[in-house]
Enzyme design. Structure first.
Site: not given
Ligand code: AMP
Ligand code: ZN
Length: 114
Positions: A4, A100
């Protein structure tokens, strides 16, 4: 939880631009910002989505929202306002399966969510 990405960020195994941290909560800048301020608020504990929130773990979700106003202040958007969104499941395009909350601000956001 193994594999994860947000658990790995919470454990410090993957770098992130951290804005705020306490024992239950981490806030860090989204890698692909959708607004001038786009921060992700997560419980450090792995919960897959809103569907995984229970009476046993909801204190960490409360902690996320207790932190939200502090995070907004740290990002300079507390007074002008901000939006908090969470995506749950396929129809909402949830891409990371660790609960999140997107904190978005720094610009006038649309009256409509969609
Ligand atoms: P969701 O589509 O609601 O699941 O949002 C996931 C979010 O996580 C997206 O806006 C991505 O840009 C962000 N994300 C994915 N990997 C990372 C990371 N390593 N660091 C910061 N943000 C991330
Ligand atoms: Zn997790």
């Amino acid at each position: 939880m193994a594999d994860c990405i947000f658990c790995k960020i919470a454990a410090g195994e993957i770098p992130a631009r951290v804005v705020y941290e306490d024992d239950k909560v981490l806030a860090f800048h989204d890698l692909n910002p959708q607004a001038p301020v786009h921060v992700l608020l997560i419980p450090k504990m792995h919960i897959e989505s809103c569907n995984g929130i229970t009476a046993e773990n909801s204190a960490v979700v409360a902690a996320v929202f207790e932190a939200a106003g502090k995070v907004a202040a740290l990002c300079g958007v507390r007074e002008d306002g901000y939006r908090i969104i969470t995506n749950t499941g396929a129809h909402a395009c949830q891409s990371v399966k660790h609960l999140h909350f997107h904190l978005l601000g720094g610009v006038q956001l649309s009256e409509n969510i969609l």
